[in-house]
Structures are given as structure tokens and as C-alpha cells.
Write an enzyme that holds these catalytic residues in place. Structure first.
Site, short mmCIF file in Angstrom:
data_model
loop_
_atom_site.label_atom_id
_atom_site.label_comp_id
_atom_site.label_asym_id
_atom_site.label_seq_id
_atom_site.Cartn_x
_atom_site.Cartn_y
_atom_site.Cartn_z
N ARG A 149 23.69 3.11 26.78
CA ARG A 149 24.26 3.19 25.44
C ARG A 149 25.60 2.47 25.49
O ARG A 149 26.57 2.99 26.03
CB ARG A 149 24.45 4.65 25.01
CG ARG A 149 25.13 4.82 23.66
CD ARG A 149 25.24 6.30 23.28
NE ARG A 149 26.07 7.05 24.21
CZ ARG A 149 27.29 7.51 23.95
NH1 ARG A 149 27.84 7.30 22.77
NH2 ARG A 149 27.98 8.21 24.83
N SER A 188 29.21 11.62 13.54
CA SER A 188 28.41 10.69 14.33
C SER A 188 27.10 10.49 13.62
O SER A 188 26.32 11.44 13.47
CB SER A 188 28.13 11.24 15.73
OG SER A 188 29.29 11.24 16.50
N HIS A 200 28.98 1.55 24.36
CA HIS A 200 29.91 2.30 23.53
C HIS A 200 31.09 1.37 23.20
O HIS A 200 31.89 1.05 24.06
CB HIS A 200 30.38 3.52 24.33
CG HIS A 200 31.19 4.50 23.55
ND1 HIS A 200 30.72 5.11 22.41
CD2 HIS A 200 32.44 4.99 23.76
CE1 HIS A 200 31.64 5.93 21.95
NE2 HIS A 200 32.70 5.87 22.74
N ASN A 215 27.63 2.46 18.75
CA ASN A 215 26.76 2.61 19.91
C ASN A 215 25.52 1.76 19.73
O ASN A 215 24.93 1.74 18.65
CB ASN A 215 26.34 4.07 20.08
CG ASN A 215 27.53 4.97 20.32
OD1 ASN A 215 28.21 4.84 21.34
ND2 ASN A 215 27.82 5.86 19.38
N GLU A 221 30.16 6.28 15.02
CA GLU A 221 30.87 7.56 14.99
C GLU A 221 32.29 7.31 14.51
O GLU A 221 32.97 6.44 15.03
CB GLU A 221 30.85 8.25 16.35
CG GLU A 221 30.74 7.33 17.53
CD GLU A 221 30.65 8.03 18.88
OE1 GLU A 221 31.55 8.81 19.18
OE2 GLU A 221 29.69 7.77 19.61
N HIS A 254 33.71 4.23 16.52
CA HIS A 254 32.97 3.72 17.67
C HIS A 254 31.55 3.37 17.28
O HIS A 254 30.91 4.11 16.54
CB HIS A 254 32.94 4.78 18.79
CG HIS A 254 34.30 5.19 19.27
ND1 HIS A 254 34.49 6.22 20.16
CD2 HIS A 254 35.53 4.71 18.99
CE1 HIS A 254 35.78 6.35 20.41
NE2 HIS A 254 36.44 5.45 19.71
N ASP A 284 36.76 16.59 16.67
CA ASP A 284 37.07 15.95 17.94
C ASP A 284 38.58 15.83 18.04
O ASP A 284 39.20 15.11 17.26
CB ASP A 284 36.40 14.58 18.01
CG ASP A 284 36.40 14.02 19.42
OD1 ASP A 284 36.70 14.79 20.36
OD2 ASP A 284 36.11 12.83 19.59
#
Lengths: 68, 494
Positions: free
Chosen positions: B234, B93, B236, B149, B10, B147, B86
Site C-alpha cells: 500500500r 479514511s 502511502h 493510498n 484519508e 494522504h 487521529d
């Protein structure tokens, strides 16, 4: 296995890999390096035409809010 | 056995320009105009953005409706991705991907979507165009994230995960760093580097924690599995730079995915000892352009970032030789990752300039040095800082990174396909196909849930608690030319 054996094995694994699989790429690598140098030279010669006109103002006004 | 390392990236993009000085407006325009120009986007409901959401009720519809009626700043796309605002950034994402190569492809699709969004939004106000940047800081102390995941086994203790992976997270920046001039934090100011390897590293102040904006942790503890919480975690990861180099992204995802599989299969004992002070280490490694500076480790040894990456590569090689790397990718792709990772490491040691077609901080530094020499500029010259920023400009005619031309793994036609087609081997396939075929019937869609409006006050709720299901193999029969929504509902028995 002693520490030095492990070290030795790691070293030979690394080098073995380099010899086996990567040596064939050496010529390719130097070609790539030449290409990159040519790309850099080309970019340097045209960069002033691409750069934002007022560098000072551009840098000063580039302010973001923290994200996430 | 290590579980399938489903993964995704993301990215929050930097944004300037637009009709209003407020970046929230520009970000909203990007998302809204992209959605308006695409017939196949539906709204995303963030009110249900957690795995414990139970069912469906009227209040949720109420909370959903205003999002549609105001501005469409949350959308789910036909490729299964989410594109939204965001805080004050447009964020993409990626859909859940099965392998690192696929993760790269859908990250590139995100860049393309942002380019299309710029084009669409700038039709509205061409006199003050919006510009999007794929970077992680503004050079003035404000940072925004890229980021990753990864799906990990819930049975693995979180502290073991952190202790094993910390060496990778502090050292991988020598491959994935995108570079920047100077420093922006007090901690890095003390080291006073002219140039840093990573844009992100200096913003980390803790080893673990829940925060992402203040006192950022190297390993984030946010626990939203977006799936079956009894089986999955998950992980992160917020410490990476946003890469434009395809090889960097492949190695970033590939190395991390393999190392996570190793923790699951072999435990922590096989990992190199962690630095005694990981926060100091991530800062120091970002400032050490020689790559030879070493930090103290818990076993009494001293290691450089390169030493860590070398040991981790050897571990990954040994793991793949013994166990295969099936949790990460098919054999050919695992080899591709190991060779790319190794080759970069060898180049960084032997002759760093050779890595400039794959490693962004090397390329940016070369460009800055050559430009500075050519015009005999002082270190702090604004033109150098402008180059630093414009390296990340996503406009093809302006992007210095694109003009430099990093090694390609995927070409534009592949990327364009990934803009509209979901990945085949995760639940993103089902989500993307639902959007493609039945966007007008979707009442709500989320990472792990789709709800269809069947009319007459009836709704069908389809949970997707397992990200490895909902694949093309399992669900493509539901989306043939002759299928319809009632048939889909019947076959799924919901």
C-alpha cells in the site's frame, strides 16, 4: 530514435491532442472564464458579509496541532 | 500486467471552536455525535490495525471494550469508510475505491459526513460551535495531512517506485496545490514567497522515510498493506494538499494511478530524469508562481514543474494508447482523466486564470489579489489571511471555495448516496454491507477483517486479504432481504 525525433513526436502528440479534442471546447472555455469572472465579482461584493467578523482575532486564534 | 490500482484518500481536517479549548474534545464530539445520530455505525478496533493479526482471542475483546464504553471516537461507516480521531483532528479514511472517479466521490462523501458531524455536534453546544476546515496548515508552522493510498505490486522494488515517481510528486502541486499566503518553515522562509502554490510542500525535508510528523518524507515508507503482504504494497503518499476542487482530486488520483501502472508495466526507464535535489525542487516549485523556473535533473537537463507534468502526461498518453489503462479505470474514465489533466496543463501555460474553475491556488490567488486591490490593503493584512483560511471552511454558508464554485463532476445526490452506500468493486462493499445489515453482531471490524459475535462465546472470523474481492458481484447474494447472518457464515464456510 534520436532525441530530437522523440521531442518532435512528443510535440506533435501533444499538439495533435490539443487540436483533435480540445479545440471544440474553446467557446465553452471562454464562457467558463466569463462565468468565473462573474462569480468572483459577485463574491467580492458579498465577501465582507461572509468573512469572520474580527479578521485579526480569527487569524490569531486559528491554531492547530500538527497531525498524522 | 499492472495490478488494479485500488485507492483511497484519508484526510485530517482542521478544527476550531467547541465547548472545550482542547481540539481532541471537539474532534471526539464530531465523531461521537455523528455515530450517535447514525443507527448504522460500529466501532473500529485499532488494536488489530495490521495485516499480521492472528485470529481472535479474549485479550483483544478486552482492549476493544473500553473504546465502546468511553467515547465512540473510532467508527466504521455503512459506506465502508473509517471516521475517527487521529491525534487532535477528526479524520475520514475513505473506503477502498476501484477507480479515481470513485475515489473522488468517496472523498466528497467524507466532506459531507464532516458537515453532518458539525451539525450533530453543534446541537450540544450551539453557543460555541465547532467549525471544520479542509486545509493542511494553520499558517503558524503546524501541518496536518491528506494522504493517498494506492495498491501496488509487491514485486516492484521500492527504490524503483520512488525514483520513477519522484518527478510527479514534486511537480503535481501546480495542479493540486491549494495555495497559501507566505511561508511557515525555515527552508521556505529563505525564499520568502508572498504566496505559495502548495500548503504542504514546504514541510517536506527528506525524499523517503517512515515519519509523517517530523522530517516529513516526499515518499513515505510505511509498509502496512492491510492485505496479503506477499502480493500487495500500500503506497502511502503524504505530500498532497487536501482538495475541494473536484477536478483537482480527479487528476491527483488519476495521474498518480496511471503513472504507478506505468512503473509496473514499463519500468523506470520511460520516466523523466529526477531532479538532482528533489527536496529543493518541491520547495522551489511551490514558490515559483511563474511555473517557468527550472531545476537541475540527473540527466543534465533543466525542467520546470510544468515541463515534468507535460512529459509525464505524454508518457501516460502513450501508455494508454499502447496498453489501455485498465489497471486505473475503464476506457471512458481514463480518457476523462487524460483530457482533464491535459486541459489544466494547457491553461496553466497559456492563461492561468482560465484554470481558476479547477485549480485552487489560482482561484485563491485571484480572489486575494482582487480583494487586496479593491480595498488597497497591505500584503500582510489580517483580512487577506482570513480569506486564506476561510477558503477552506466546510460550512456551506461560510465556505469561500464553495461560493466561488469549482467545476462539478459529482452533484450532491451522488455524494449523499456515497455517504451510505459502499463502493461496488472492492472489499469495502462487503465491509459496508456487514455494517448496514449486521452492525449489532459485529465484534470487530478492520480494513482486512470482520469478526461476528454469534453468541454463546462463538465467533466467526472473516479475513479480507485481497482488496479486489468482497465486491458486489461476489457477495451481494449474502445481503438479500431473505438472508441472515447464519446463512452468510454458512455460505462463506467460516
Amino acid at each position: 530514435m534520436t532525441m530530437s525525433d522523440q521531442e518532435h513526436q512528443r510535440k506533435s502528440q501533444t499538439e495533435g491532442h490539443r487540436n483533435d479534442e480540445l479545440s471544440a471546447d474553446v467557446t465553452l472555455d471562454s464562457d467558463k472564464a466569463n462565468k468565473l469572472k462573474a462569480d468572483l465579482d459577485e463574491l467580492l461584493s458579498e465577501i465582507d458579509g461572509v468573512l469572520e467578523e474580527n479578521a485579526e482575532e480569527f487569524v490569531k486564534s486559528y491554531v492547530q496541532k500538527g497531525g498524522e | 500486467m499492472a495490478i488494479a490500482k485500488i485507492l483511497g484518500i484519508e484526510t485530517e481536517y482542521g478544527v476550531t471552536g467547541g465547548p472545550s479549548p482542547d481540539p481532541i474534545v471537539s474532534s471526539g464530539l464530531l465523531v461521537h455525535e455523528y455515530a450517535s445520530h447514525s443507527a448504522r455505525n460500529v466501532n473500529w478496533d485499532s488494536g488489530l490495525d495490521h495485516p499480521w493479526a492472528e485470529g481472535f482471542s479474549a485479550p483483544l475483546l478486552t482492549s476493544f471494550a473500553p473504546v465502546v464504553e468511553t467515547l465512540n471516537t473510532n467508527s466504521v461507516l455503512a459506506n465502508g469508510a473509517r471516521f475517527y480521531v487521529d491525534h487532535a483532528h477528526p479524520e475520514y479514511s475513505s473506503p477502498e475505491c476501484r477507480t479515481p472517479r470513485e475515489g473522488l466521490l468517496y472523498d466528497l462523501a467524507g466532506e459531507e459526513i464532516l458537515r453532518q458531524a458539525m451539525t450533530a455536534a453543534n446541537l450540544l453546544s450551539p453557543e460555541s460551535p465547532i467549525v471544520v476546515y479542509k486545509n493542511n496548515s494553520d499558517g503558524k508552522g503546524n501541518s496536518y495531512g491528506c494522504h493517498e493510498n494506492y495498491l501496488v505490486d509487491r514485486s516492484l522494488a521500492f527504490n524503483v517506485l520512488v525514483d520513477a515517481m519522484i518527478t510527479h510528486f514534486v511537480s503535481r502541486q501546480i495542479i493540486t496545490g491549494t495555495g497559501k499566503i507566505g511561508s511557515e518553515t525555515l527552508a521556505m522562509g529563505k525564499r520568502n514567497p508572498l504566496f505559495q502554490i502548495s500548503q504542504r510542500s514546504e514541510f517536506f525535508e527528506e525524499i523517503t522515510g517512515i515519519e509523517t510528523m517530523l522530517r516529513r518524507p516526499i515518499v513515505n515508507t510505511r509498509d502496512e498493506p492491510h492485505g496479503d503482504a506477499t502480493r500487495f504494497r500500500r503506497l502511502h503518499i503524504i505530500n498532497g494538499d487536501a482538495n475541494q476542487s473536484q477536478v483537482s482530486t480527479l487528476v491527483k488520483l488519476g495521474a498518480t494511478s496511471l503513472l504507478l501502472a506505468i512503473v509496473e508495466d514499463w519500468g523506470i526507464e520511460v520516466f523523466p530524469a529526477a531532479p538532482t535535489n528533489p527536496v529543493e525542487a518541491i520547495h522551489f516549485f511551490s514558490s515559483d508562481l511563474t511555473l517557468r523556473g527550472r531545476v537541475d535533473c540527473r540527466d543534465g537537463a533543466r525542467r520546470s514543474a510544468w515541463d515534468f507534468q507535460n512529459e509525464l502526461w505524454i508518457l501516460a498518453r502513450r501508455y494508454v494508447d499502447h496498453e489501455g489503462g485498465g489497471a486505473t479505470a475503464p476506457p471512458d474514465e481514463v480518457e476523462e482523466i487524460l483530457v482533464a489533466w491535459r486541459t489544466v496543463l494547457d491553461d496553466l501555460l497559456d492563461q492561468p486564470e482560465r484554470a481558476a474553475d479547477r485549480v485552487e491556488w489560482i482561484a485563491k490567488r485571484l480572489l486575494l489579489q482582487r480583494y487586496q486591490d479593491k480595498f488597497s490593503l497591505a500584503d500582510g493584512d489580517a483580512r487577506l489571511r482570513a480569506i486564506d483560511l476561510q477558503f477552506h471552511d466546510l460550512r456551506p454558508q461560510k465556505s469561500l471555495a464553495q461560493r466561488l464554485g469549482f467545476q462539478e463532476i459529482f452533484a450532491l445526490p451522488d455524494v449523499n448516496r456515497a455517504v451510505t452506500e459502499p463502493p461496488s468493486n472492492t472489499r469495502a462493499y462487503f465491509r459496508g454491507k456487514c455494517v448496514t445489515h449486521y452492525s449489532d453482531r459485529i465484534a470487530l471490524v478492520n480494513w482486512d477483517l470482520v469478526i461476528f459475535d454469534l453468541g454463546g462465546g462463538h465467533f466467526a472470523r472473516i479475513p479480507m486479504a485481497d482488496p479486489t474481492r468482497g465486491t458486489e458481484a461476489l457477495t451481494s447474494d449474502l445481503f438479500t432481504a431473505t438472508s441472515n447472518l447464519n446463512g452468510l457464515i454458512d455460505q462463506l464456510g467460516v
